[in-house]
Design a protein around this motif. Sequence first.
Motif, PDB file in Angstrom:
ATOM      1  N   ASP A  30      17.112   8.364  55.791  1.00 31.47           N
ATOM      2  CA  ASP A  30      16.050   8.233  56.796  1.00 31.47           C
ATOM      3  C   ASP A  30      16.595   8.383  58.211  1.00 31.47           C
ATOM      4  OD1 ASP A  30      14.231   7.799  54.748  1.00 31.47           O
ATOM      5  OD2 ASP A  30      14.115   5.630  55.069  1.00 31.47           O
ATOM      6  N   ALA A  31      17.727   7.732  58.502  1.00 29.94           N
ATOM      7  CA  ALA A  31      18.307   7.803  59.845  1.00 29.94           C
ATOM      8  C   ALA A  31      18.744   9.220  60.187  1.00 29.94           C
ATOM      9  CB  ALA A  31      19.482   6.832  59.955  1.00 29.94           C
ATOM     10  N   THR A  32      19.284   9.936  59.217  1.00 32.44           N
ATOM     11  CA  THR A  32      19.701  11.320  59.448  1.00 32.44           C
ATOM     12  C   THR A  32      18.488  12.205  59.707  1.00 32.44           C
ATOM     13  OG1 THR A  32      21.653  11.021  58.039  1.00 32.44           O
ATOM     14  CG2 THR A  32      20.950  13.293  58.480  1.00 32.44           C
ATOM     15  N   ARG A  33      17.504  12.124  58.836  1.00 31.53           N
ATOM     16  CA  ARG A  33      16.293  12.949  58.978  1.00 31.53           C
ATOM     17  C   ARG A  33      15.595  12.640  60.306  1.00 31.53           C
ATOM     18  NH1 ARG A  33      13.090  10.769  55.668  1.00 31.53           N
ATOM     19  NH2 ARG A  33      14.271  11.397  53.834  1.00 31.53           N
ATOM     20  N   ASN A  34      15.461  11.352  60.627  1.00 32.91           N
ATOM     21  CA  ASN A  34      14.793  10.971  61.869  1.00 32.91           C
ATOM     22  C   ASN A  34      15.579  11.419  63.101  1.00 32.91           C
ATOM     23  OD1 ASN A  34      12.532   9.867  60.640  1.00 32.91           O
ATOM     24  ND2 ASN A  34      13.491   7.870  60.408  1.00 32.91           N
ATOM     25  N   SER A  35      16.903  11.450  63.013  1.00 33.15           N
ATOM     26  CA  SER A  35      17.721  11.952  64.124  1.00 33.15           C
ATOM     27  C   SER A  35      17.477  13.442  64.347  1.00 33.15           C
ATOM     28  CB  SER A  35      19.210  11.718  63.841  1.00 33.15           C
ATOM     29  OG  SER A  35      19.510  10.349  63.810  1.00 33.15           O
ATOM     30  N   LEU A  36      17.453  14.207  63.271  1.00 32.36           N
ATOM     31  CA  LEU A  36      17.192  15.645  63.358  1.00 32.36           C
ATOM     32  C   LEU A  36      15.805  15.908  63.945  1.00 32.36           C
ATOM     33  CD1 LEU A  36      18.646  16.636  59.875  1.00 32.36           C
ATOM     34  CD2 LEU A  36      19.658  17.208  62.096  1.00 32.36           C
ATOM     35  N   GLU A  37      14.804  15.198  63.435  1.00 31.76           N
ATOM     36  CA  GLU A  37      13.437  15.374  63.927  1.00 31.76           C
ATOM     37  C   GLU A  37      13.324  14.989  65.398  1.00 31.76           C
ATOM     38  OE1 GLU A  37      11.026  13.080  61.243  1.00 31.76           O
ATOM     39  OE2 GLU A  37      11.167  14.592  59.651  1.00 31.76           O
ATOM     40  N   CYS A  38      13.960  13.894  65.783  1.00 33.73           N
ATOM     41  CA  CYS A  38      13.920  13.430  67.166  1.00 33.73           C
ATOM     42  C   CYS A  38      14.564  14.460  68.096  1.00 33.73           C
ATOM     43  CB  CYS A  38      14.618  12.081  67.278  1.00 33.73           C
ATOM     44  SG  CYS A  38      14.612  11.391  68.937  1.00 33.73           S
ATOM     45  N   ALA A  39      15.729  14.968  67.719  1.00 32.35           N
ATOM     46  CA  ALA A  39      16.409  15.972  68.538  1.00 32.35           C
ATOM     47  C   ALA A  39      15.523  17.206  68.699  1.00 32.35           C
ATOM     48  CB  ALA A  39      17.749  16.353  67.917  1.00 32.35           C
ATOM     49  N   ASP A  40      14.885  17.614  67.620  1.00 32.33           N
ATOM     50  CA  ASP A  40      13.992  18.770  67.663  1.00 32.33           C
ATOM     51  C   ASP A  40      12.808  18.510  68.603  1.00 32.33           C
ATOM     52  OD1 ASP A  40      14.144  21.330  66.674  1.00 32.33           O
ATOM     53  OD2 ASP A  40      13.156  20.874  64.779  1.00 32.33           O
ATOM     54  N   GLU A  41      12.202  17.331  68.477  1.00 34.47           N
ATOM     55  CA  GLU A  41      11.059  16.978  69.319  1.00 34.47           C
ATOM     56  C   GLU A  41      11.439  16.923  70.797  1.00 34.47           C
ATOM     57  OE1 GLU A  41       9.530  13.343  67.673  1.00 34.47           O
ATOM     58  OE2 GLU A  41       8.907  14.333  65.817  1.00 34.47           O
ATOM     59  N   LEU A  42      12.673  16.552  71.092  1.00 34.02           N
ATOM     60  CA  LEU A  42      13.160  16.509  72.465  1.00 34.02           C
ATOM     61  C   LEU A  42      13.519  17.897  72.995  1.00 34.02           C
ATOM     62  CD1 LEU A  42      15.459  13.355  72.208  1.00 34.02           C
ATOM     63  CD2 LEU A  42      13.328  13.535  73.540  1.00 34.02           C
ATOM     64  N   GLY A  43      13.487  18.898  72.129  1.00 32.87           N
ATOM     65  CA  GLY A  43      13.830  20.261  72.517  1.00 32.87           C
ATOM     66  C   GLY A  43      15.325  20.526  72.547  1.00 32.87           C
ATOM     67  N   CYS A  44      16.099  19.679  71.887  1.00 38.49           N
ATOM     68  CA  CYS A  44      17.554  19.847  71.868  1.00 38.49           C
ATOM     69  C   CYS A  44      17.935  21.065  71.039  1.00 38.49           C
ATOM     70  CB  CYS A  44      18.224  18.614  71.273  1.00 38.49           C
ATOM     71  SG  CYS A  44      17.983  17.120  72.251  1.00 38.49           S
ATOM     72  N   ARG A  45      18.937  21.781  71.522  1.00 41.17           N
ATOM     73  CA  ARG A  45      19.480  22.912  70.766  1.00 41.17           C
ATOM     74  C   ARG A  45      20.736  22.510  70.011  1.00 41.17           C
ATOM     75  NH1 ARG A  45      19.809  27.705  74.872  1.00 41.17           N
ATOM     76  NH2 ARG A  45      21.089  28.441  73.153  1.00 41.17           N
ATOM     77  N   SER A  46      21.450  21.481  70.504  1.00 33.72           N
ATOM     78  CA  SER A  46      22.689  21.059  69.851  1.00 33.72           C
ATOM     79  C   SER A  46      22.699  19.545  69.659  1.00 33.72           C
ATOM     80  CB  SER A  46      23.905  21.491  70.668  1.00 33.72           C
ATOM     81  OG  SER A  46      23.840  20.963  71.980  1.00 33.72           O
ATOM     82  N   LEU A  47      23.306  19.123  68.548  1.00 35.04           N
ATOM     83  CA  LEU A  47      23.333  17.714  68.165  1.00 35.04           C
ATOM     84  C   LEU A  47      24.669  17.404  67.512  1.00 35.04           C
ATOM     85  CD1 LEU A  47      21.572  15.064  67.676  1.00 35.04           C
ATOM     86  CD2 LEU A  47      21.133  16.017  65.398  1.00 35.04           C
ATOM     87  N   VAL A  48      25.244  16.261  67.865  1.00 31.10           N
ATOM     88  CA  VAL A  48      26.458  15.776  67.214  1.00 31.10           C
ATOM     89  C   VAL A  48      26.108  14.467  66.532  1.00 31.10           C
ATOM     90  CG1 VAL A  48      28.841  15.004  67.515  1.00 31.10           C
ATOM     91  CG2 VAL A  48      27.954  16.877  68.921  1.00 31.10           C
ATOM     92  N   ILE A  49      26.410  14.377  65.233  1.00 27.11           N
ATOM     93  CA  ILE A  49      26.041  13.209  64.438  1.00 27.11           C
ATOM     94  C   ILE A  49      27.263  12.682  63.683  1.00 27.11           C
ATOM     95  CG2 ILE A  49      25.256  14.663  62.514  1.00 27.11           C
ATOM     96  CD1 ILE A  49      23.041  12.586  62.005  1.00 27.11           C
ATOM     97  N   PRO A  50      27.493  11.372  63.707  1.00 30.26           N
ATOM     98  CA  PRO A  50      28.618  10.803  62.959  1.00 30.26           C
ATOM     99  C   PRO A  50      28.219  10.521  61.509  1.00 30.26           C
ATOM    100  CG  PRO A  50      27.514   9.068  64.152  1.00 30.26           C
ATOM    101  CD  PRO A  50      26.797  10.361  64.502  1.00 30.26           C
ATOM    102  N   ALA A  51      29.145  10.011  60.749  1.00 32.67           N
ATOM    103  CA  ALA A  51      28.873   9.618  59.355  1.00 32.67           C
ATOM    104  C   ALA A  51      28.108   8.299  59.371  1.00 32.67           C
ATOM    105  CB  ALA A  51      30.177   9.477  58.580  1.00 32.67           C
ATOM    106  N   LEU A  52      26.807   8.401  59.552  1.00 35.77           N
ATOM    107  CA  LEU A  52      25.945   7.221  59.672  1.00 35.77           C
ATOM    108  C   LEU A  52      26.106   6.287  58.480  1.00 35.77           C
ATOM    109  CD1 LEU A  52      22.694   9.012  60.894  1.00 35.77           C
ATOM    110  CD2 LEU A  52      24.283   7.644  62.275  1.00 35.77           C
ATOM    111  N   GLY A  53      26.283   5.013  58.771  1.00 34.96           N
ATOM    112  CA  GLY A  53      26.350   4.001  57.727  1.00 34.96           C
ATOM    113  C   GLY A  53      27.657   3.918  56.975  1.00 34.96           C
ATOM    114  N   CYS A  54      28.626   4.761  57.306  1.00 35.66           N
ATOM    115  CA  CYS A  54      29.862   4.833  56.523  1.00 35.66           C
ATOM    116  C   CYS A  54      31.054   4.147  57.188  1.00 35.66           C
ATOM    117  CB  CYS A  54      30.214   6.293  56.239  1.00 35.66           C
ATOM    118  SG  CYS A  54      28.963   7.135  55.251  1.00 35.66           S
TER     119      CYS A  54
END
Length: 179
Positions: A93-117
Amino acid sequence: MDFDVIQGDIAVQSADALVNAAGTSLRMGSGVAGALRRGAGQQINEEAMDEGPIDLGAVAVTDAYDLEAEYVIHAAAMPHYGDGEATAESIRDATRNSLECADELGCRSLVIPALGCGVAGFDLTEGGEIIGEEIDAYEPEALEEVRVIAYSDEEYDAIRAATGEAEESKRTDGRKADR
């Protein structure tokens, strides 16, 4: 959408948005959150805490302050500190919501860590697989590039193997991975 696994410090990455591996309280303590807080300045912690608490798997957005990004997306892949561990569902959920949020903000690039790990205790290989699956399944509108970042050699190797990115991965200094 381009996808890569890199190794380095998330707080020195340049992207439209950086994802914080947050707890539901959004208090920025140690690990990824601590690195981002140190890079951005204390004001990011104050703004994040004003946005929280949020539900497990949800996200909140703050300014990136002194970081090389416009936004920090705080993804609650784990409960508040001491209140349990991350789960496959919370990471998904956190990964999917991060991707959707970045898209909604109009972001072209995103850096994501190993969430929860990290401090949340979820298995790194399984977590990497979940994150990779969510990135592969996501159909972006604005988002063009996603980089999954690992801090340690162990984390880097595990995420590369879990996501199938071993041949294409690069370290943040631009050298091809030599593994």
